[in-house]
Design an enzyme around this catalytic site. Structure first.
Site, PDB file in Angstrom:
ATOM      1  N   HIS A 147       0.822  -1.212   0.000  1.00  0.00           N
ATOM      2  CA  HIS A 147       0.000   0.000   0.000  1.00  0.00           C
ATOM      3  C   HIS A 147       0.862   1.272   0.000  1.00  0.00           C
ATOM      4  CE1 HIS A 147      -2.646   3.153   1.405  1.00  0.00           C
ATOM      5  NE2 HIS A 147      -1.745   3.368   2.347  1.00  0.00           N
ATOM      6  N   CYS A 163      -1.783  -4.473 -16.073  1.00  0.00           N
ATOM      7  CA  CYS A 163      -1.922  -3.342 -15.155  1.00  0.00           C
ATOM      8  C   CYS A 163      -1.092  -3.513 -13.893  1.00  0.00           C
ATOM      9  CB  CYS A 163      -3.383  -3.087 -14.820  1.00  0.00           C
ATOM     10  SG  CYS A 163      -4.166  -4.510 -14.056  1.00  0.00           S
ATOM     11  N   ASP A 204       0.259  -9.643  -8.341  1.00  0.00           N
ATOM     12  CA  ASP A 204      -0.197 -10.894  -7.733  1.00  0.00           C
ATOM     13  C   ASP A 204       0.292 -12.108  -8.509  1.00  0.00           C
ATOM     14  OD1 ASP A 204      -1.622 -10.269  -5.363  1.00  0.00           O
ATOM     15  OD2 ASP A 204      -3.108  -9.269  -6.608  1.00  0.00           O
ATOM     16  N   GLU A 251      -4.319 -12.818 -12.780  1.00  0.00           N
ATOM     17  CA  GLU A 251      -3.303 -12.614 -11.741  1.00  0.00           C
ATOM     18  C   GLU A 251      -3.158 -13.838 -10.846  1.00  0.00           C
ATOM     19  OE1 GLU A 251      -4.388  -9.243  -9.318  1.00  0.00           O
ATOM     20  OE2 GLU A 251      -6.513  -9.687  -9.438  1.00  0.00           O
TER      21      GLU A 251
END
Ligand code: PEP
Ligand code: MG
Length: 594
Positions: free
Chosen positions: A202, A515, A468, A444
């Site tokens: 994050h 992405c 991921d 992912e």
């Protein structure tokens, strides 16, 4: 971790961490810690009780004013979503049970108000941290934050929070919570460096969105600096230098000037098309976290949004975002980005994106647990509210929907059933929406990549989520700095999965984008282009450089480089090879080549 000491007045220390957001900055350290107050046990006389109660009430009012002020400022400077955290803080202040308990204990024990308050606060923190209910448990940090503020105001200590920094500073911390990053005063926080965290945690994502250089995973930085120390943060290479020598300062100043000049030059590319030398058109689009990011997306010349992470709506608040609230945000983004497309990813809570009103139980393996589409399919009412909001907003621009964490065909089908229900409800209500909206799946999870030939028949596009996909295929936790060396985007296993997904997508006649952070990694650009990737979606700041590389090669040249890369045996070999080729094609690119 490397550490070198030199013979200067204060020792120069070089620390290597994980590059989280690019750029170089030199500045003064602000060591952001959770300061500990020592409060002695002090008895008071009976006739002082009323005075102590008054002091307590004054401290509560002062704290409330402070929080309201921060909330207002964050809301103005960042967004209403970022400011939500402080609504939870206000609830703690208004908790009458806590206030009554403090006052009654004060009357009974006749000890100073700060001592009594600290005692009650500790008890609350203990009780909440041991709660089974995950939402209540997460409130521990709110109680802690607010409690410390009240305590600080009671003893008249100075405030140590990021939103109140009076001068420009590099924030050094063990970790930065979402509430910390939300309060970062963009004007004065020029960079940050933390002990923990990985490339896609994050904090790293937030630094990129704030466009400030950052290095995470430095392990011991908080033990090596004091507030006021001079520090260089090189977010491009993941290096931090504490107390740099005059020679080092000079070198980095030159590097920084070079970088600024390159950035300026890159921005000149802003309005040029993203095409290879021989005319192959590539979609170069951006990732956003909150609607306000759109300004930076357009300033960097992105031609759309390839990933709108919507989970920030759901974080740090007590209630769920309403359909209306989401509709307003999605429509605002759709309108601002018109005529470009915006891919709205449905809710992906879980993993390292938590802190929400949703009752998500603590899990042993959160990244492998109840997150993203799994959660949405189990809570269809929450999912449908979001789908209705996206559909309604699609009347105002070009929106597409994308499902996260798809692991097999059934999940796409189940999600589509709920989407169809939302559509027919809206039709019945005579609400306008784009009936031809494209629906895609994020690839992912390794099972989705391996069965992408099956999934491709069910959706309009794929977007590869490498953050991921890498962690799952290599079994490397993406936020654990101890094993960050194993997190290799260039690993042959990862490349093979990506190649297969692109081929399967094309075979079924759908486009394939990416992405995850790999889409903004210059080392990978030519290989991905050569593998046939149609769309690159990355943080706005990475856009110009990716465009520059794509405009410097032909499609055939990229294909040949990708083919050769696929014959190599290790991630390191691929990395070396990719750097060498890239340097030959774009010689002035600031990358290291052995
Ligand atoms: C990814 O996994 O690559 C991705 C883009 O999604 P997130 O980083 O939000 O998990
Ligand atoms: Mg993901």
């Amino acid at each position: 971790m490397t550490e070198r000491h030199m013979m200067t007045k204060k020792k120069e220390i070089i620390l290597k961490g994980i590059p989280a957001a690019p750029g170089i900055i030199t500045g003064k350290v602000f060591l952001f810690g959770r300061e500990q107050y020592t409060i002695p046990r002090r008895s008071i006389k009976d006739d002082h009780i009323q005075n102590e109660i008054r002091r307590f009430k004054d401290a509560l009012i002062q704290t409330k004013d402070e929080i309201l002020e921060i909330k207002r400022r964050i809301s103005e400077e960042m967004s209403a979503e970022h400011a939500q955290i402080f609504s939870a803080h206000l609830l703690v202040i208004d908790d009458s049970m806590l206030i009554e308990e403090v006052v009654s204990k004060l009357k009974k024990e006749k000890l100073s108000i700060e001592y009594v308050f600290q005692d009650v606060l500790r008890k609350y923190i203990k009780v909440f941290s041991e709660m089974d209910d995950e939402y209540l448990k997460e409130r521990t940090s709110d109680i802690n934050d607010v409690g410390r503020r009240i305590l600080r105001n009671l003893i008249g200590a100075k405030e140590d929070i990021l939103s109140n920094l009076k001068e420009k500073a590099v924030v050094v911390a063990y970790d930065l919570s979402p509430s910390d990053t939300a309060t970062m005063h963009k004007k004065n926080v020029t960079s940050f460096a933390t002990d923990i965290g990985g490339r896609t945690s994050h904090t790293a994502i937030m630094a990129k969105s704030l466009e400030i250089p950052a290095v995470v995973g430095l392990e011991i930085i908080t033990k090596k600096v004091e507030s006021g120390d001079t520090i260089i943060v090189d977010g491009t290479h993941g290096i931090v230098i504490v107390n740099p020598s005059p020679k080092t300062l000079k070198k980095y100043e030159l590097d920084r000037e070079r970088l600024v000049a390159v950035e300026k030059h890159l921005l000149e590319l802003k309005d040029l098309p993203c095409v290879t030398i021989d005319g192959k058109r590539i979609e170069l689009v951006a990732n956003i976290e909150v609607p306000e990011d759109v300004t930076s997306v357009l300033a960097h010349g992105a031609e759309g949004i390839g990933l709108y992470r919507t989970e920030y709506f759901y974080m740090n608040r007590k209630d769920l975002p309403t359909e209306e609230e989401q509709y307003k945000a999605y429509s605002a983004v759709a309108k601002k980005m018109k005529p470009y497309a915006v891919i709205v990813r449905t809710l992906d809570l879980g993993g390292d994106k938590f802190l929400s009103p949703l009752d998500v139980p603590q899990q042993m393996n959160p990244f492998l647990g109840w997150r993203a589409i799994r959660f949405c399919l189990a809570r269809p009412e929450i999912f449908k509210t979001q789908l209705r909001a996206i559909l309604r907003a699609s009347a105002h621009g070009r929106l597409k929907i994308m499902y996260p964490m798809i692991s097999g065909l059934e999940e796409i089908r189940q999600a589509s059933v709920i989407l169809e229900e939302a559509k027919s409800e809206l039709k019945k209500e005579s609400v306008l929406f784009d009936t031809d909206m494209e629906v895609g799946a994020m690839i992912e999870v390794p099972s989705a990549a391996i069965t992408s030939d099956i999934l491709a028949k069910e959706v309009d596009f794929f977007s590869i989520g490498t953050n991921d996909l890498i962690q799952y295929s290599l079994a490397v936790d993406r936020v654990n700095e101890k094993i960050a060396y194993l997190y290799e985007p260039t690993h042959p296993a990862v490349l093979r999965l990506i190649k297969g997904v692109i081929e399967n997508g094309h075979h079924a006649g759908i486009w394939v984008g990416m992405c995850g952070d790999m889409a903004g990694d210059v080392i990978m650009t030519i290989i991905l282009l050569g593998l046939g990737l149609d769309e690159f979606s990355t943080s706005p700041i990475a856009i110009p450089e990716i465009k520059r590389i794509i405009r410097a090669v032909t499609a055939d040249q990229a294909k040949a480089i990708a083919q050769e890369a696929m014959t190599l045996s290790t991630g390191k070999e691929v990395d070396r090879f990719a750097r060498k080729k890239l340097k030959a094609i774009v010689p002035d690119l600031a990358i290291e080549v052995e």
